[in-house]
Motif scaffolding. Structure first.
Motif, PDB file in Angstrom:
ATOM      1  N   SER A  98      10.242  12.118  -3.739  1.00 41.70           N
ATOM      2  CA  SER A  98       9.224  12.473  -2.748  1.00 41.70           C
ATOM      3  C   SER A  98       9.247  11.475  -1.598  1.00 41.70           C
ATOM      4  O   SER A  98       9.999  10.497  -1.611  1.00 41.70           O
ATOM      5  N   GLN A  99       8.392  11.723  -0.618  1.00 45.68           N
ATOM      6  CA  GLN A  99       8.210  10.790   0.478  1.00 45.68           C
ATOM      7  C   GLN A  99       6.849  10.132   0.363  1.00 45.68           C
ATOM      8  O   GLN A  99       5.866  10.776  -0.025  1.00 45.68           O
ATOM      9  N   HIS A 100       6.785   8.837   0.718  1.00 43.00           N
ATOM     10  CA  HIS A 100       5.557   8.064   0.545  1.00 43.00           C
ATOM     11  C   HIS A 100       5.292   7.232   1.794  1.00 43.00           C
ATOM     12  O   HIS A 100       6.219   6.706   2.418  1.00 43.00           O
ATOM     13  N   MET A 101       4.032   7.098   2.130  1.00 43.75           N
ATOM     14  CA  MET A 101       3.632   6.210   3.215  1.00 43.75           C
ATOM     15  C   MET A 101       3.463   4.802   2.644  1.00 43.75           C
ATOM     16  O   MET A 101       2.659   4.590   1.728  1.00 43.75           O
ATOM     17  N   VAL A 102       4.208   3.848   3.191  1.00 45.65           N
ATOM     18  CA  VAL A 102       4.236   2.496   2.637  1.00 45.65           C
ATOM     19  C   VAL A 102       3.957   1.478   3.729  1.00 45.65           C
ATOM     20  O   VAL A 102       4.496   1.581   4.838  1.00 45.65           O
ATOM     21  N   SER A 103       3.137   0.491   3.430  1.00 43.55           N
ATOM     22  CA  SER A 103       2.915  -0.656   4.314  1.00 43.55           C
ATOM     23  C   SER A 103       2.788  -1.903   3.451  1.00 43.55           C
ATOM     24  O   SER A 103       2.511  -1.824   2.247  1.00 43.55           O
ATOM     25  N   ALA A 104       2.998  -3.059   4.078  1.00 43.25           N
ATOM     26  CA  ALA A 104       3.007  -4.329   3.339  1.00 43.25           C
ATOM     27  C   ALA A 104       2.180  -5.360   4.086  1.00 43.25           C
ATOM     28  O   ALA A 104       2.063  -5.323   5.318  1.00 43.25           O
ATOM     29  N   LEU A 105       1.622  -6.299   3.327  1.00 45.89           N
ATOM     30  CA  LEU A 105       0.820  -7.391   3.879  1.00 45.89           C
ATOM     31  C   LEU A 105       1.358  -8.722   3.384  1.00 45.89           C
ATOM     32  O   LEU A 105       1.679  -8.872   2.203  1.00 45.89           O
ATOM     33  N   LEU A 106       1.422  -9.701   4.289  1.00 45.00           N
ATOM     34  CA  LEU A 106       1.602 -11.100   3.898  1.00 45.00           C
ATOM     35  C   LEU A 106       0.371 -11.859   4.346  1.00 45.00           C
ATOM     36  O   LEU A 106      -0.053 -11.753   5.500  1.00 45.00           O
ATOM     37  N   ASP A 107      -0.186 -12.627   3.436  1.00 36.52           N
ATOM     38  CA  ASP A 107      -1.379 -13.424   3.701  1.00 36.52           C
ATOM     39  C   ASP A 107      -1.038 -14.877   3.404  1.00 36.52           C
ATOM     40  O   ASP A 107      -0.618 -15.215   2.294  1.00 36.52           O
ATOM     41  N   ALA A 108      -1.194 -15.764   4.412  1.00 37.07           N
ATOM     42  CA  ALA A 108      -0.839 -17.181   4.257  1.00 37.07           C
ATOM     43  C   ALA A 108      -2.069 -18.051   4.459  1.00 37.07           C
ATOM     44  O   ALA A 108      -2.728 -17.987   5.504  1.00 37.07           O
ATOM     45  N   SER A 109      -2.378 -18.871   3.471  1.00 34.91           N
ATOM     46  CA  SER A 109      -3.512 -19.782   3.556  1.00 34.91           C
ATOM     47  C   SER A 109      -3.197 -20.942   4.489  1.00 34.91           C
ATOM     48  O   SER A 109      -2.061 -21.443   4.507  1.00 34.91           O
ATOM     49  N   PRO A 110      -4.177 -21.448   5.245  1.00 34.11           N
ATOM     50  CA  PRO A 110      -3.938 -22.633   6.085  1.00 34.11           C
ATOM     51  C   PRO A 110      -3.669 -23.892   5.280  1.00 34.11           C
ATOM     52  O   PRO A 110      -3.261 -24.913   5.852  1.00 34.11           O
ATOM     53  N   GLU A 111      -3.870 -23.836   3.951  1.00 35.07           N
ATOM     54  CA  GLU A 111      -3.582 -25.006   3.115  1.00 35.07           C
ATOM     55  C   GLU A 111      -2.122 -25.437   3.208  1.00 35.07           C
ATOM     56  O   GLU A 111      -1.788 -26.584   2.891  1.00 35.07           O
ATOM     57  N   ILE A 112      -1.258 -24.550   3.657  1.00 36.24           N
ATOM     58  CA  ILE A 112       0.159 -24.893   3.762  1.00 36.24           C
ATOM     59  C   ILE A 112       0.409 -25.937   4.843  1.00 36.24           C
ATOM     60  O   ILE A 112       1.464 -26.570   4.877  1.00 36.24           O
ATOM     61  N   ALA A 113      -0.586 -26.143   5.729  1.00 36.59           N
ATOM     62  CA  ALA A 113      -0.442 -27.114   6.824  1.00 36.59           C
ATOM     63  C   ALA A 113      -1.320 -28.337   6.634  1.00 36.59           C
ATOM     64  O   ALA A 113      -1.527 -29.102   7.572  1.00 36.59           O
ATOM     65  N   THR A 114      -1.824 -28.549   5.411  1.00 34.76           N
ATOM     66  CA  THR A 114      -2.705 -29.689   5.157  1.00 34.76           C
ATOM     67  C   THR A 114      -2.229 -30.459   3.937  1.00 34.76           C
ATOM     68  O   THR A 114      -1.500 -29.943   3.090  1.00 34.76           O
ATOM     69  N   SER A 115      -2.696 -31.707   3.848  1.00 35.07           N
ATOM     70  CA  SER A 115      -2.369 -32.538   2.695  1.00 35.07           C
ATOM     71  C   SER A 115      -3.566 -32.775   1.792  1.00 35.07           C
ATOM     72  O   SER A 115      -3.400 -33.056   0.607  1.00 35.07           O
ATOM     73  N   ARG A 143       0.863  -1.193   0.000  1.00 34.54           N
ATOM     74  CA  ARG A 143       0.000   0.000   0.000  1.00 34.54           C
ATOM     75  C   ARG A 143       0.895   1.236   0.000  1.00 34.54           C
ATOM     76  O   ARG A 143       1.718   1.413   0.901  1.00 34.54           O
ATOM     77  N   VAL A 144       0.757   2.045  -1.030  1.00 37.34           N
ATOM     78  CA  VAL A 144       1.569   3.246  -1.190  1.00 37.34           C
ATOM     79  C   VAL A 144       0.650   4.451  -1.224  1.00 37.34           C
ATOM     80  O   VAL A 144      -0.180   4.586  -2.135  1.00 37.34           O
ATOM     81  N   ASP A 145       0.740   5.286  -0.206  1.00 39.04           N
ATOM     82  CA  ASP A 145      -0.085   6.504  -0.135  1.00 39.04           C
ATOM     83  C   ASP A 145      -1.566   6.186  -0.326  1.00 39.04           C
ATOM     84  O   ASP A 145      -2.298   6.894  -1.042  1.00 39.04           O
ATOM     85  N   GLY A 146      -2.012   5.096   0.283  1.00 34.89           N
ATOM     86  CA  GLY A 146      -3.427   4.745   0.238  1.00 34.89           C
ATOM     87  C   GLY A 146      -3.847   3.925  -0.956  1.00 34.89           C
ATOM     88  O   GLY A 146      -4.992   3.464  -1.014  1.00 34.89           O
ATOM     89  N   LYS A 147      -2.953   3.683  -1.935  1.00 42.94           N
ATOM     90  CA  LYS A 147      -3.275   2.862  -3.096  1.00 42.94           C
ATOM     91  C   LYS A 147      -2.604   1.505  -2.936  1.00 42.94           C
ATOM     92  O   LYS A 147      -1.420   1.425  -2.605  1.00 42.94           O
ATOM     93  N   THR A 148      -3.366   0.444  -3.184  1.00 39.33           N
ATOM     94  CA  THR A 148      -2.867  -0.906  -2.932  1.00 39.33           C
ATOM     95  C   THR A 148      -2.472  -1.598  -4.231  1.00 39.33           C
ATOM     96  O   THR A 148      -3.186  -1.517  -5.242  1.00 39.33           O
TER      97      THR A 148
END
Length: 690
Positions: free
Chosen positions: A135-152, A60-65
């Motif tokens: 310029s200067q920018h407000m930046v944030s990041a997201l990681l999203d992990a599905s529970p499928e990584i722990a199932t067969s 997310r950069v300055d409110g745009k994702t």
């Protein structure tokens, strides 16, 4: 507002050639996540089997994702990917948009000279941003992990938890039933143990167990503050995900970074002859929290070490055999290691078990150890010993193994309770007698020569002697039996298998000399030399040597001949190698040299062994350059296959296998270079315990 953390300045990177598939997380046969598209945003991340294990990342950069990892959510535009760099231990993606440059880096410290770090199931993910427009920018990041990584399997029930450790906060997911070591097979993922996300406390990142965290992140740059607390849930599209939101704050022309640790802990990893074995890092009962804290504290030092390792190794490989060869080794490095699991036996000693990925799922397959051996002989022979020792121990147990030749495997991953291939422990049907007997003799001698230890040979001398005697009787002109290339079926009078048997006898003679069994050393050395001379007369056909002694008009890659050169047996005349290389150059297709005259497919590991027979760089490159071209053009987007067609470039079978470690054979043949890298493992083994 969180104080921005300055990072190492983002340096320009040159995009790597396009890999068939890109490793993101690569630790072992179960904890292994890949991207099979050129752009990280064009596909869902997957386990090496091809099953989805979705990891997604938004910026997310300055409110745009923007989306920088994963195909979903499709409503969020992908930030432009400008580069991708793949090194032995790192995968880095660069993106540009909204006035900033962003790097998402995956780092797995797969150092073969450091077993404690190697066995630690942790990959570091780092987001780094800087402004590109002044310029200067407000930046944030997201990681999203599905529970499928722990199932067969689909719709398995999972549970979630949140914990605090010394270095930060952790959210975890695992199956409800926790059926440890409950089944064996090939097309399986893990469904016991737990997947963890660790956010370092020093960076002020936010963790959450929530439904659709990306929607909240798009709106606010944060994620839900309240966890889902519904207990056991089924893994479907409504199941909560693990999420982390990282505030990089105000980003200007100086780089700012945030990082997370992802881990998968399984408590028990392998069952060997009825005993459940712990991962090596947990051999003394180390708690998960302690392991994660150690990994978190060592992030900066390991990262520095990893960067230096990548640069030095790539430079050395390029100098010894060229940039194309170095790239192929880069492709193979993490993949080969991640097809193994490092565990501890009851005495805390390392045991390393390979899984025969995308084949039959066998564990500790001897003719899989054999092709992957160059990687371990180059970096750390102790790890090849850790693979061979369980097989020799099994072969010495008459209640299990009662044949005069060596076993093929120890079962099916992760259950190493006895051979399952062919006739198993019951009959000789569809066994590989000459193949596996010679393989183990060569491997044990390779360990003795490069690791400067005869421990295995001394302890299992009766078995090695029995197998040498078998080769003495059956090796020169093998009967109708399988080889490691069992997909091609039974072949009688196989000339390449005969070479392996002769080299196996040379290996036995060498071991006998090292152990001061002078009579046996003299006898078997003379025998191997005599048989090599007989082989030349039996196999020669004009300007080359036949596929089988009784098959005129045929040819095959004599890749087994490489040990005669690498281990200095010097049993065969150099003219054999020279003639074969000259002949092979007339048979090369667009994407490589076929395995033999029967089909247009090849095995890239064997072709590298064949290429290493060449004395001239131009001859070596003539065989290697088409493999490099194939690796950048194949339409089979899977973790590096070793079996493909040399005309179409398409995968025939196999993927994500350990055998591609065999590509390091050319580096191993550079004896000074190999000794340089092995010295590091010697220093590590002699250093005090952590």
């Amino acid at each position: 507002m969180t104080t921005p953390l300055l990072a190492q300045e983002l340096k320009p990177i040159k995009s790597s050639p396009r890999p068939p598939d890109t490793p993101l997380i690569a630790h072992d046969p179960y904890f292994s996540v890949w991207s099979n598209s050129d752009k990280l945003t064009d596909s869902t991340t997957r386990h090496w089997t091809g099953h989805p294990q979705p990891l997604a990342s938004l910026i997310r950069v300055d409110g745009k994702t923007f989306r920088i990892m994963g195909r979903d959510p499709g409503s969020v535009p992908a930030m432009e990917q400008t580069a991708m760099e793949l090194t032995p231990t790192h995968t880095r993606y660069r993106f540009a948009g909204g006035g900033v440059e962003v790097e998402l880096a995956f780092f797995t410290p797969a150092f073969l000279d450091d077993l404690d770090v190697l066995s630690r199931p942790v990959t570091y993910l780092t987001w780094t941003a800087k402004a590109t427009d002044g310029s200067q920018h407000m930046v944030s990041a997201l990681l999203d992990a599905s529970p499928e990584i722990a199932t067969s399997f689909d719709h398995q029930a999972v549970t979630y938890s949140r914990q605090k450790v010394g270095s930060g906060e952790v959210v975890s997911v695992g199956t409800r039933d926790q059926a440890v070591l409950n089944r064996s097979g090939d097309d399986l993922r893990i469904d016991w143990g737990y997947f963890h996300l660790l956010a370092p406390q020093s960076e002020g990142s936010q963790l959450s167990i929530s439904n659709q965290p990306e929607e909240v992140f798009q709106a606010t740059g944060k994620i839900p503050e309240v966890d889902v607390m519904d207990g056991v849930v089924t893994t479907d599209r409504f199941a909560p995900h693990l999420a982390a939101a990282m505030n990089l704050g105000t980003v200007g022309t100086q780089s700012v970074s945030r990082h997370l640790l992802v881990s998968y802990t399984d408590t028990y990893s392998i069952q060997y002859l009825g005993q459940n074995l712990r991962p090596y890092w947990q051999r003394d009962g180390k708690p998960v929290a302690t392991m994660l804290d150690e990994a978190a504290r060592e992030n900066a030092s390991l990262e520095k070490r990893g960067v230096a390792f990548d640069q030095e190794l790539t430079g050395d490989l390029t100098r010894t055999a060229g940039a194309h060869y170095a790239w192929l080794c880069t492709l193979s490095y993490r993949q080969s290691i991640a097809a193994h699991k490092l565990v501890a036996d009851g005495d805390g000693q390392p045991m390393l078990f390979a899984k025969e990925n995308f084949s039959n799922g066998d564990i500790a397959t001897v003719d899989v150890m054999y092709p992957s051996a160059p990687l371990f002989l180059f970096f750390n022979p102790r790890l090849l010993e850790a693979q061979v020792r369980p097989v020799l121990q099994y072969a010495a147990m008459p209640n299990h193994w009662h044949f005069p030749f060596a076993p093929h495997d120890l079962g099916q991953y992760p259950l190493a309770n006895g051979q399952e291939y062919g006739g198993g422990e019951k009959t000789e049907e569809n066994q590989m007698p000459v193949e596996e007997s010679a393989n183990l003799l060569i491997l044990v001698d390779g360990i003795a020569r490069t690791g400067h230890t005869t421990t295995l040979a001394e302890r299992y001398w009766p078995q090695l002697t029995q197998w040498a005697q078998y080769l003495k009787t059956h090796g020169l002109d093998p009967e109708n039996q399988l080889t490691t290339d069992d997909f091609a079926g039974h072949v009688a009078h196989n000339s390449n298998l005969s070479i392996k048997a002769i080299d196996g006898l040379g290996a036995y003679a060498d071991l006998a000399k090292l152990l001061h069994h002078d009579s046996e050393a003299k006898q078997y050395s003379a025998l191997a030399k005599t048989m090599a001379g007989q082989w030349v007369g039996m196999a020669k056909e004009g300007d080359h040597y036949k596929l089988a002694f009784n098959s005129p008009g045929t040819w095959s890659q004599k890749y087994n001949l490489v040990w005669d050169k690498v281990l200095d047996y010097n049993l065969f005349p150099p003219s054999v190698r020279d003639a074969e290389i000259a002949y092979y150059k007339t048979k090369i297709n667009q994407y490589g040299l076929p395995l033999d005259s029967r089909a247009t497919y090849t095995k890239n590991d064997w072709t590298l062994w064949t290429a290493t027979l060449a004395e001239k760089a131009e001859d070596f490159n003539a065989l290697v350059d088409p493999i490099y071209l194939w690796s950048t053009e194949t339409t089979s987007r899977v973790p590096l296959t070793d079996w493909y067609d040399t005309l179409s470039g398409k995968q025939v079978g196999f993927q994500a296998r350990s055998v591609v470690g065999g590509l390091f054979i050319r580096a191993l043949d550079d004896k000074a270079l190999a000794e340089k890298w092995r010295r590091r493992s010697v220093r590590e083994s002699e250093s005090p315990a952590r």
